[in-house]
Design a protein around this motif. Sequence first.
Motif, short mmCIF file in Angstrom:
data_model
loop_
_atom_site.label_atom_id
_atom_site.label_comp_id
_atom_site.label_asym_id
_atom_site.label_seq_id
_atom_site.Cartn_x
_atom_site.Cartn_y
_atom_site.Cartn_z
N ASP A 1 0.22 -7.04 1.40
CA ASP A 1 0.61 -8.38 0.22
C ASP A 1 -0.26 -7.43 -0.83
N LEU A 2 0.48 -6.76 -1.81
CA LEU A 2 -0.34 -5.23 -2.58
C LEU A 2 -0.53 -6.80 -3.64
N ASN A 3 -0.05 -7.80 -3.80
CA ASN A 3 -1.19 -8.50 -5.19
C ASN A 3 -0.77 -7.97 -6.35
N GLU A 4 0.18 -7.41 -7.04
CA GLU A 4 0.29 -6.43 -7.86
C GLU A 4 2.07 -7.11 -9.01
N TRP A 5 1.24 -8.21 -9.95
CA TRP A 5 2.93 -8.71 -9.83
C TRP A 5 3.18 -7.97 -11.42
N LEU A 6 2.26 -6.69 -12.07
CA LEU A 6 2.66 -6.41 -12.87
C LEU A 6 3.68 -4.84 -12.79
N MET A 7 4.59 -5.51 -12.28
CA MET A 7 6.05 -4.64 -12.05
C MET A 7 5.84 -2.81 -12.73
N TRP A 8 5.09 -2.70 -13.91
CA TRP A 8 5.07 -1.89 -14.57
C TRP A 8 3.83 -0.50 -14.45
N GLY A 9 2.94 -1.79 -13.75
CA GLY A 9 1.09 -1.43 -13.25
C GLY A 9 1.28 -0.19 -13.14
N ARG A 10 -0.14 0.88 -13.51
CA ARG A 10 -0.37 2.09 -12.87
C ARG A 10 0.01 1.52 -10.83
N PRO A 11 -1.13 0.28 -10.16
CA PRO A 11 -0.94 0.54 -9.01
C PRO A 11 0.91 1.09 -8.25
N LEU A 12 1.70 0.50 -8.20
CA LEU A 12 3.21 0.31 -8.02
C LEU A 12 3.62 1.67 -8.59
N ASP B 1 3.22 5.99 19.49
CA ASP B 1 3.56 6.25 20.19
C ASP B 1 5.41 6.06 20.00
N ALA B 2 5.62 6.17 18.69
CA ALA B 2 7.34 5.89 18.24
C ALA B 2 8.15 7.22 18.53
N PRO B 3 9.10 7.29 18.49
CA PRO B 3 9.73 8.90 18.68
C PRO B 3 9.88 9.36 17.29
N GLY B 4 9.10 10.63 17.53
CA GLY B 4 8.99 11.70 16.39
C GLY B 4 7.50 11.33 15.51
N GLY B 5 7.25 10.36 16.05
CA GLY B 5 5.92 10.03 15.35
C GLY B 5 5.39 8.88 14.54
N LEU B 6 4.96 7.95 14.70
CA LEU B 6 4.97 7.20 13.48
C LEU B 6 3.63 6.76 12.81
N ARG B 7 3.30 6.37 11.29
CA ARG B 7 1.87 6.28 11.23
C ARG B 7 2.50 4.70 9.96
N VAL B 8 1.42 3.99 10.19
CA VAL B 8 1.95 2.82 9.83
C VAL B 8 0.04 2.38 9.24
N ILE B 9 0.24 1.81 7.95
CA ILE B 9 -0.72 1.29 7.07
C ILE B 9 -0.25 0.14 6.77
N ALA B 10 -1.72 -1.05 7.40
CA ALA B 10 -0.54 -2.49 6.95
C ALA B 10 -2.51 -2.60 5.52
N THR B 11 -1.92 -3.36 5.16
CA THR B 11 -2.85 -3.70 3.99
C THR B 11 -2.70 -5.09 3.38
N HIS B 12 -3.45 -5.71 2.02
CA HIS B 12 -3.91 -6.87 1.38
C HIS B 12 -5.02 -6.52 0.23
N LEU B 13 -4.39 -6.20 -0.80
CA LEU B 13 -5.51 -6.33 -1.97
C LEU B 13 -5.62 -6.93 -2.85
N GLY B 14 -6.98 -6.69 -3.67
CA GLY B 14 -7.20 -7.47 -4.19
C GLY B 14 -6.63 -8.46 -5.54
N LEU B 15 -6.57 -9.53 -6.63
CA LEU B 15 -6.55 -10.52 -6.90
C LEU B 15 -6.79 -9.42 -8.69
N SER B 16 -7.40 -8.50 -8.83
CA SER B 16 -7.27 -8.06 -10.62
C SER B 16 -7.13 -6.63 -10.41
N PRO B 17 -6.23 -6.08 -11.61
CA PRO B 17 -5.88 -5.19 -12.27
C PRO B 17 -6.70 -4.06 -11.43
#
Length: 248
Positions: free
Chosen positions: A152-163, A107-123
């Motif tokens: 924490d996205l655990n994505e160290w590949l800067m040009w990886g597909r997830p990013l 319940d923030a001004p204008g509406g706010l959705r937050v998704i917090a996550t921690h992804l895995g270790l393998s690509p």
Amino acid sequence: MRVATYNIHAGVGTDGRHDIERICTVIEEIGADVLALQEVELHDAEHGAIALLSQRYYEIGSSPVFTKRGHPYGNLLLSRFPISHIRHLSLCVMGCEPRGAVDVDLDAPGGLRVIATHLGLSPGERRDQVRRLLRACKEPQVSAGLTVLLGDLNEWLMWGRPLRWLHRHFGETPGYRTFPTFYPLLALDRIWVAPRSALIASWVHSTRTARRASDHLPLVADLLLPDLTTDAAPEAAGRSSRPPSRLR
């Protein structure tokens, strides 16, 4: 409004000491309105030092992903804005450590959705998890305003597909090096905002205490909420004195 993401490494610092009070000091330094924590022993959220700190927030949203030493363990979201809806997303992939996300409407001004996550270790695991997150982002929800995805996205590949997929959906944001704290090399912790124009500044919170409290440094961002006024926003406490770097 300030948001932040912080992998607290279960409160174990780079000196090998388990010290939740030290984590709380870092959190107070940041002064975030919405804070995503990863690798949290969630019983601490009810009975430990984090419980005392969380009393300064309106609400807590948690997403246990497995049991560690007999206690629930996973993601924790702290918010100065009341939580109106909460959803738990499973990001588990067979044969890998359980993962998940906590997805809330605030319940923030204008509406706010937050998704917090921690992804895995393998690509391959991260590719599957990011597909699921993006499907969830495209589903209509109560919030009509900003959407924030952080963790924490655990994505160290800067040009990886997830990013690339996340940048395509949210707009590209800077990748600041947050891991490991003693010599940051990898931009594992990330914050995305839609619309992208609402993200006005972001930086790594690198104080002496933060460099010892965990193996990750916190990542912080300032957002511009629509129709945000002094009366509408909860009072923020303990803002960081570090001046944020403007985004280009």
